[in-house]
Structures are given as C-alpha cells and as structure tokens.
Design a protein around this motif. Structure first.
Motif, short mmCIF file in Angstrom:
data_model
loop_
_atom_site.label_atom_id
_atom_site.label_comp_id
_atom_site.label_asym_id
_atom_site.label_seq_id
_atom_site.Cartn_x
_atom_site.Cartn_y
_atom_site.Cartn_z
N ASP A 73 32.56 55.44 36.98
CA ASP A 73 33.57 55.40 35.93
C ASP A 73 34.78 54.58 36.37
O ASP A 73 35.30 53.76 35.60
CB ASP A 73 34.01 56.83 35.58
CG ASP A 73 34.85 56.87 34.31
OD1 ASP A 73 34.34 56.46 33.25
OD2 ASP A 73 36.02 57.30 34.38
N PHE A 74 35.23 54.75 37.61
CA PHE A 74 36.36 53.98 38.12
C PHE A 74 36.00 52.50 38.24
O PHE A 74 36.81 51.63 37.88
CB PHE A 74 36.79 54.51 39.48
CG PHE A 74 37.88 53.70 40.12
CD1 PHE A 74 39.21 53.90 39.77
CD2 PHE A 74 37.58 52.71 41.05
CE1 PHE A 74 40.22 53.14 40.34
CE2 PHE A 74 38.58 51.95 41.63
CZ PHE A 74 39.91 52.16 41.28
N CYS A 76 33.83 50.88 36.55
CA CYS A 76 33.73 50.31 35.20
C CYS A 76 35.12 49.98 34.65
O CYS A 76 35.34 48.89 34.12
CB CYS A 76 33.01 51.30 34.29
SG CYS A 76 32.94 50.78 32.57
N LYS A 77 36.05 50.92 34.79
CA LYS A 77 37.41 50.69 34.31
C LYS A 77 38.06 49.51 35.04
O LYS A 77 38.72 48.66 34.41
CB LYS A 77 38.26 51.95 34.51
CG LYS A 77 37.88 53.12 33.62
CD LYS A 77 38.77 54.31 33.89
CE LYS A 77 38.36 55.53 33.06
NZ LYS A 77 38.58 55.33 31.63
N ALA A 78 37.87 49.46 36.36
CA ALA A 78 38.48 48.39 37.16
C ALA A 78 37.92 47.03 36.77
O ALA A 78 38.67 46.06 36.58
CB ALA A 78 38.25 48.66 38.65
N TYR A 81 39.04 46.07 33.20
CA TYR A 81 40.47 45.74 33.17
C TYR A 81 40.73 44.36 33.78
O TYR A 81 41.44 43.53 33.20
CB TYR A 81 41.25 46.80 33.94
CG TYR A 81 42.71 46.45 34.16
CD1 TYR A 81 43.61 46.47 33.10
CD2 TYR A 81 43.18 46.10 35.42
CE1 TYR A 81 44.95 46.15 33.29
CE2 TYR A 81 44.50 45.78 35.63
CZ TYR A 81 45.39 45.81 34.56
OH TYR A 81 46.70 45.47 34.76
N ARG A 84 39.50 41.59 31.44
CA ARG A 84 40.36 41.42 30.27
C ARG A 84 41.67 40.71 30.66
O ARG A 84 42.16 39.86 29.91
CB ARG A 84 40.69 42.78 29.65
CG ARG A 84 39.51 43.51 29.04
CD ARG A 84 38.79 42.75 27.97
NE ARG A 84 39.67 42.33 26.89
CZ ARG A 84 39.26 41.68 25.79
NH1 ARG A 84 37.98 41.37 25.66
NH2 ARG A 84 40.11 41.34 24.85
N SER A 138 46.77 44.64 28.97
CA SER A 138 45.37 45.09 29.05
C SER A 138 45.22 46.50 29.60
O SER A 138 44.11 47.04 29.60
CB SER A 138 44.56 44.12 29.93
OG SER A 138 44.62 42.80 29.42
N SER A 139 46.32 47.09 30.08
CA SER A 139 46.23 48.42 30.71
C SER A 139 45.86 49.52 29.73
O SER A 139 45.25 50.53 30.11
CB SER A 139 47.56 48.76 31.40
OG SER A 139 48.61 48.79 30.46
N ILE A 142 42.13 50.71 29.42
CA ILE A 142 41.49 51.48 30.49
C ILE A 142 41.09 52.87 29.99
O ILE A 142 40.06 53.42 30.39
CB ILE A 142 42.43 51.60 31.71
CG1 ILE A 142 42.71 50.21 32.29
CG2 ILE A 142 41.85 52.50 32.78
CD1 ILE A 142 43.69 50.22 33.44
N CYS A 163 28.68 49.58 31.47
CA CYS A 163 30.00 49.95 30.96
C CYS A 163 29.97 50.04 29.44
O CYS A 163 29.24 49.29 28.79
CB CYS A 163 31.02 48.90 31.41
SG CYS A 163 32.71 49.48 31.42
#
Length: 302
Positions: A73-74, A76-78, A81, A84, A138-139, A142, A163
């Motif tokens: 999950d982390f 994927c978010k990283a 982000y 983007r 872009s934050s 997340i 993702c």
C-alpha cells in the motif's frame, strides 16, 4: 496487442537512453560554459522525463520496494505520487520553455522585452514555484490510491498492475477532476498563446528578410532554430495530452479501466518524454557537432 506490447518494451529504453544523453550534455554545458536559459530548463526536463519513464514502469519499482520489505500500500502511494508530480513538472516546464522562448525572441519594443535582462533570475524563481506547486498539488491524491486487491476489485479502479484508485463519492471525484483539468487547461492555453505569438514573430522576421536577401542565401539563426524546436514540442505535447486526457476522463467518470486501454494510455504517456529528446538532439547544432567529433574519433580508433 502483442505488437503494441513490443513497442512498450522498446519505447522506455529509447526514451531513457536519449534523455540520459541530453542530461549529460546540458549538465556539461551548464558547468563548463555560459548556458542559455533554455539549457537549464532542457536539462531539468530531461531529468524529469527519465524519472517519469522509470516510475511509469512499475515492475522495477515494485521489486525495489519488495526487497526493502515495504508494504504494498505504501509503495503504491509513493509510486503513484512521484509519477503524478513528474507528469505535472513535465507540463509546467514545457510551458515555461514556451514562455521563456517567446520572451527571448520578442522585439525590443514589445511588452515582454523588459523581462529579458532578468531571464535567469525569473527562471530560478519559476523553478522554485513549479516544484513547490506540484509537490503540494499531487499530495491530495495519496488518500485515494492504494494497493490493488482482488477481494474488493469491484469497488476499485485499477490504474497500474498493482495499484488502484479507492472508492470515492461523485462530489470528490468531480472536484478532483475539475481541479486537475483546470490546471492543465490553463497551462496548455498559455503554451498555445505563446506559440501563436512566436509564429507571428517568425513570420514577420521572415517577411522582413525577404526584402533584404534572396531566400536561397538565408541562414537559420540559432534563435529561430530553438523557437521552431519548442513549437514542435508544444504541438506534439498538446496532441498527446488531449489523447491522454480523453482516455483518463472517460475511464475516471465510468470508473472502469480496460487492460487494453491501460496499455494504450501507457504508450501515449511515454510518447512525449521519448520523442522530446530525439527532437532536441536533431535540432541542437552544438550537440550534433559533439556527436560528429565523437564519431570521427571512433572511426580513427577502429
């Protein structure tokens, strides 16, 4: 479908190789010579495109995160982000290139001429604003992206191999789409406006030169060559952007991504960072001269 996948394997390699060549060249120019303002922007754009292509290939990033024992999950978010942010930087720097070139070639009696003496100072401020804006802009995404799980596949929209976008109500979805679209439409509008301005200036300059010289004796100036290159990049970017925008908006509204559509969109996203360095290499006389010298030395050695 197989032929498209073969292109997708070749496209990132070509893009990274060409952008790396440009990155080293512009870094050498910046450190060893008096760089033009566009050299600094082109160097940064090459770096952004290298990272953009690499983060778009989520396979190697997934392997790195797995080797570091980082949760899916982390990671994927990283990854989402970073990609983007890089896409936002790509459109902003391309827009900045167009604006600064318009200022560079503007006549001395125009309103833009007063910005010429402090181009480098304005450019450094612009870089700071662009990076700050895109890192913060872009934050918000997340919170709406996470690792893809087959258990809840019906509620998720798969955007990469591992993702997906998490469920969100129509108001939030419409708000995110409106904000992103507004930013991009504004930047594309600035690009088209400055491009039209540069075309008018080039047309007037060419018409004036016809009265002084024969067309056969006219030489293309470095400024004109650089302007033509940026115009070509802007036109190509706008075309690729709207193709990607149509695909993304349609899929986002329908909350559905077909695997074939994902493959096509991946090709479209990587098209601009792959073509950009090839256009710059073919139009920058300084780089062409360096490549000719290297080729002649290689021929002498072998």
């Amino acid at each position: 479908m197989s032929s498209l996948k073969n292109v997708l394997y070749f496209q990132p390699g070509l893009g990274v190789l060409a952008n790396t060549l440009l990155l080293f060249f512009y870094t050498f120019i910046i450190l060893g010579h008096r760089p033009k303002p566009t050299d600094l922007m082109s160097c940064q754009l090459s770096f952004v495109h290298i990272m953009m292509i690499l983060t778009g290939e989520d396979i190697w990033l997934t392997d790195i995160f797995e080797s570091l024992n980082i949760e899916n999950d982390f990671s994927c978010k990283a990854t989402f982000y970073i990609h983007r942010v890089l896409r936002g930087l790509s459109i902003c720097i391309t827009c900045l290139l167009s604006v600064f070139q318009a200022v560079t070639i503007s006549p001395s009696n125009s309103l833009l001429a007063k910005f010429k003496p402090k181009l480098k100072e304005h450019m450094i401020r612009s870089f700071f604003c662009i990076w700050s804006f895109n890192l913060s802009f872009s934050s918000t995404l997340i919170f709406y992206v996470g690792a893809y799980t087959k258990m809840n596949a019906t509620n998720q929209m798969k955007v990469t191999k591992s993702c997906s976008l998490l469920p969100m109500n129509y108001i939030i979805r419409g708000l995110i789409l409106t904000v992103i679209t507004s930013r991009d439409v504004f930047l594309v509008g600035v690009m088209l406006t400055t491009s039209a301005y540069m075309v008018i200036i080039l047309f007037r300059h060419q018409r004036q030169c016809k009265h002084l010289h024969s067309i056969s004796h006219l030489r293309v100036s470095p400024e004109k060559r650089a302007t033509q290159t940026i115009l070509l990049l802007v036109v190509f970017f706008v075309i690729m952007y709207w193709v990607d925008f149509i695909i993304s908006t349609t899929s986002f509204q329908l909350w559905k991504y077909d695997p074939f559509i994902l493959t096509v969109q991946k090709f479209v996203i990587n098209a601009y960072p792959t073509i950009t360095p090839l256009v710059q290499i073919s139009s920058d006389k300084r780089l062409i001269d360096v490549l000719k010298i290297l080729r002649s030395k290689c021929q002498q050695m072998f």
